[in-house]
Design an enzyme around this catalytic site. Sequence first.
Site, PDB file in Angstrom:
ATOM      1  N   SER A 140      -1.412  10.980  -2.377  1.00  0.00           N
ATOM      2  CA  SER A 140      -2.605  11.698  -2.832  1.00  0.00           C
ATOM      3  C   SER A 140      -2.200  12.992  -3.531  1.00  0.00           C
ATOM      4  O   SER A 140      -1.169  13.593  -3.203  1.00  0.00           O
ATOM      5  CB  SER A 140      -3.477  12.029  -1.623  1.00  0.00           C
ATOM      6  OG  SER A 140      -4.500  12.917  -1.987  1.00  0.00           O
ATOM      7  N   TYR A 154      -5.814  14.095   7.032  1.00  0.00           N
ATOM      8  CA  TYR A 154      -5.486  13.398   5.776  1.00  0.00           C
ATOM      9  C   TYR A 154      -4.371  14.142   5.047  1.00  0.00           C
ATOM     10  O   TYR A 154      -3.377  13.537   4.627  1.00  0.00           O
ATOM     11  CB  TYR A 154      -6.737  13.305   4.899  1.00  0.00           C
ATOM     12  CG  TYR A 154      -6.550  12.450   3.659  1.00  0.00           C
ATOM     13  CD1 TYR A 154      -6.621  11.064   3.744  1.00  0.00           C
ATOM     14  CD2 TYR A 154      -6.310  13.026   2.419  1.00  0.00           C
ATOM     15  CE1 TYR A 154      -6.459  10.277   2.613  1.00  0.00           C
ATOM     16  CE2 TYR A 154      -6.146  12.242   1.284  1.00  0.00           C
ATOM     17  CZ  TYR A 154      -6.225  10.871   1.387  1.00  0.00           C
ATOM     18  OH  TYR A 154      -6.052  10.082   0.276  1.00  0.00           O
TER      19      TYR A 154
HETATM   20  N1  LIG Z   1     -10.157   7.549  -4.033  1.00  0.00           N
HETATM   21  C1  LIG Z   1      -9.488   8.673  -4.145  1.00  0.00           C
HETATM   22  O1  LIG Z   1      -9.996   9.690  -4.694  1.00  0.00           O
HETATM   23  C2  LIG Z   1      -8.073   8.764  -3.671  1.00  0.00           C
HETATM   24  C3  LIG Z   1      -7.273   9.787  -4.199  1.00  0.00           C
HETATM   25  C4  LIG Z   1      -5.939   9.870  -3.806  1.00  0.00           C
HETATM   26  C5  LIG Z   1      -5.420   8.944  -2.933  1.00  0.00           C
HETATM   27  N2  LIG Z   1      -6.203   7.945  -2.416  1.00  0.00           N
HETATM   28  C6  LIG Z   1      -5.546   6.969  -1.545  1.00  0.00           C
HETATM   29  O2  LIG Z   1      -5.486   5.761  -2.249  1.00  0.00           O
HETATM   30  C7  LIG Z   1      -5.393   4.650  -1.343  1.00  0.00           C
HETATM   31  C8  LIG Z   1      -6.375   3.581  -1.783  1.00  0.00           C
HETATM   32  O3  LIG Z   1      -7.687   4.102  -1.705  1.00  0.00           O
HETATM   33  P1  LIG Z   1      -8.830   3.668  -2.723  1.00  0.00           P
HETATM   34  O4  LIG Z   1      -9.312   4.914  -3.380  1.00  0.00           O
HETATM   35  O5  LIG Z   1      -8.371   2.546  -3.555  1.00  0.00           O
HETATM   36  O6  LIG Z   1      -9.998   3.266  -1.717  1.00  0.00           O
HETATM   37  P2  LIG Z   1     -10.401   1.912  -0.999  1.00  0.00           P
HETATM   38  O7  LIG Z   1     -10.936   0.962  -1.997  1.00  0.00           O
HETATM   39  O8  LIG Z   1     -11.269   2.319   0.122  1.00  0.00           O
HETATM   40  O9  LIG Z   1      -9.000   1.339  -0.467  1.00  0.00           O
HETATM   41  C9  LIG Z   1      -8.490   1.564   0.806  1.00  0.00           C
HETATM   42  C10 LIG Z   1      -7.999   0.211   1.309  1.00  0.00           C
HETATM   43  O10 LIG Z   1      -7.253   0.396   2.524  1.00  0.00           O
HETATM   44  C11 LIG Z   1      -7.570  -0.696   3.375  1.00  0.00           C
HETATM   45  N3  LIG Z   1      -7.324  -0.282   4.749  1.00  0.00           N
HETATM   46  C12 LIG Z   1      -7.864   0.808   5.376  1.00  0.00           C
HETATM   47  N4  LIG Z   1      -7.415   0.855   6.643  1.00  0.00           N
HETATM   48  C13 LIG Z   1      -6.577  -0.205   6.801  1.00  0.00           C
HETATM   49  C14 LIG Z   1      -5.824  -0.710   7.898  1.00  0.00           C
HETATM   50  N5  LIG Z   1      -5.816  -0.091   9.100  1.00  0.00           N
HETATM   51  N6  LIG Z   1      -5.092  -1.824   7.715  1.00  0.00           N
HETATM   52  C15 LIG Z   1      -5.085  -2.452   6.526  1.00  0.00           C
HETATM   53  N7  LIG Z   1      -5.776  -2.034   5.455  1.00  0.00           N
HETATM   54  C16 LIG Z   1      -6.528  -0.919   5.601  1.00  0.00           C
HETATM   55  C17 LIG Z   1      -9.040  -1.029   3.089  1.00  0.00           C
HETATM   56  O11 LIG Z   1      -9.345  -2.389   3.330  1.00  0.00           O
HETATM   57  P3  LIG Z   1      -9.978  -2.915   4.723  1.00  0.00           P
HETATM   58  O12 LIG Z   1     -11.116  -1.984   5.046  1.00  0.00           O
HETATM   59  O13 LIG Z   1     -10.401  -4.304   4.386  1.00  0.00           O
HETATM   60  O14 LIG Z   1      -8.872  -2.866   5.714  1.00  0.00           O
HETATM   61  C18 LIG Z   1      -9.129  -0.764   1.591  1.00  0.00           C
HETATM   62  O15 LIG Z   1      -8.923  -1.938   0.840  1.00  0.00           O
HETATM   63  C19 LIG Z   1      -5.658   5.235   0.033  1.00  0.00           C
HETATM   64  O16 LIG Z   1      -4.430   5.336   0.709  1.00  0.00           O
HETATM   65  C20 LIG Z   1      -6.220   6.616  -0.237  1.00  0.00           C
HETATM   66  O17 LIG Z   1      -5.862   7.528   0.753  1.00  0.00           O
HETATM   67  C21 LIG Z   1      -7.530   7.843  -2.764  1.00  0.00           C
END
Ligand SMILES: NC(=O)c1ccc[n+]([C@@H]2O[C@H](COP(=O)([O-])OP(=O)(O)OC[C@H]3O[C@@H](n4cnc5c(N)ncnc54)[C@H](OP(=O)(O)O)[C@@H]3O)[C@@H](O)[C@H]2O)c1
Length: 241
Positions: A140, A154
């Site tokens: 992040s 986080y």
């Molecule tokens: N969106 C932002 O602004 C942002 C910015 C910087 C970094 N990030 C990071 O980017 C990554 C992806 O996030 P995203 O933005 O693409 O959101 P997202 O669509 O909510 O993706 C998160 C994914 O993680 C999976 N997940 C959560 N807990 C899990 C567990 N215990 N075991 C296995 N899978 C799990 C979820 O699927 P299930 O619920 O089906 O398990 C979901 O597919 C995350 O690590 C997040 O911290 C996000």
Amino acid sequence: MDTPTLWITGAGSGMGRAAALAAAEDGRPIALSGRRPEVLEEVAREIRELGGTALPVPLDVTDREAVRAAAARIAQELGPIEALVLSAGMNAPRRYWRDQDLEEFAAITDTNLLGPVSVIDAVLPGMRERGAGTIVLISSYSAWRFSPDAGAAYSASKTALGPLVATLNAQENRHGIRACHLCPGDVDSDFLDRRPTVPGAGERAVMLSPEDVGRAVAFVLTSPPHVVIDELVISPAKPAA
Ligand SMILES: NC(=O)c1ccc[n+]([C@@H]2O[C@H](COP(=O)([O-])OP(=O)(O)OC[C@H]3O[C@@H](n4cnc5c(N)ncnc54)[C@H](OP(=O)(O)O)[C@@H]3O)[C@@H](O)[C@H]2O)c1
């Protein structure tokens, strides 16, 4: 089959899904993990429509035994795992010292820090044996620059991924293994629904898209083996002053 396999966690949505679809064009088999089987099946269908090979492997990354079993199954069914994209992550709306919950703090740390550690630990021996491996940790922007609203758990769990990547590169480059600490800024995904104040359409419109990050992941994965991209920071263009 001896085609190097890509394993993605958090593959059912957002950046994990976008990385999977971007990688599908390479022709390498892709294993898709996350907790919800139905969204993994949907991404697998999209990959097959693009001519790729996909295997949904439902998994909670905090379950270490399940992680080890999944790694063995993927290697057996798709071939050796040579690339990892670790996108599974979580945050919680109650994220300040004034309102955080310790159980939730532990769950965030388990998912964002220990989750990647256990997946990496499960695949490293195979990568060492083959002398090849690329690991992309979706961290992040808040791991690169302190971001007050990201939350204590986080921020701490994501910041820890920087040293994790550095130790991998220091100790494993000699075995043909490289790692990237990929730090995206705001991305318009389901993840934002967990913010204390959920952003509206106008705010989301100026954020990165999951596909922007999917392209960056593809760039890291397809860079020549002698290239190590230690850290990659991606942010949306700043609004006009
Ligand atoms: N969106 C932002 O602004 C942002 C910015 C910087 C970094 N990030 C990071 O980017 C990554 C992806 O996030 P995203 O933005 O693409 O959101 P997202 O669509 O909510 O993706 C998160 C994914 O993680 C999976 N997940 C959560 N807990 C899990 C567990 N215990 N075991 C296995 N899978 C799990 C979820 O699927 P299930 O619920 O089906 O398990 C979901 O597919 C995350 O690590 C997040 O911290 C996000």
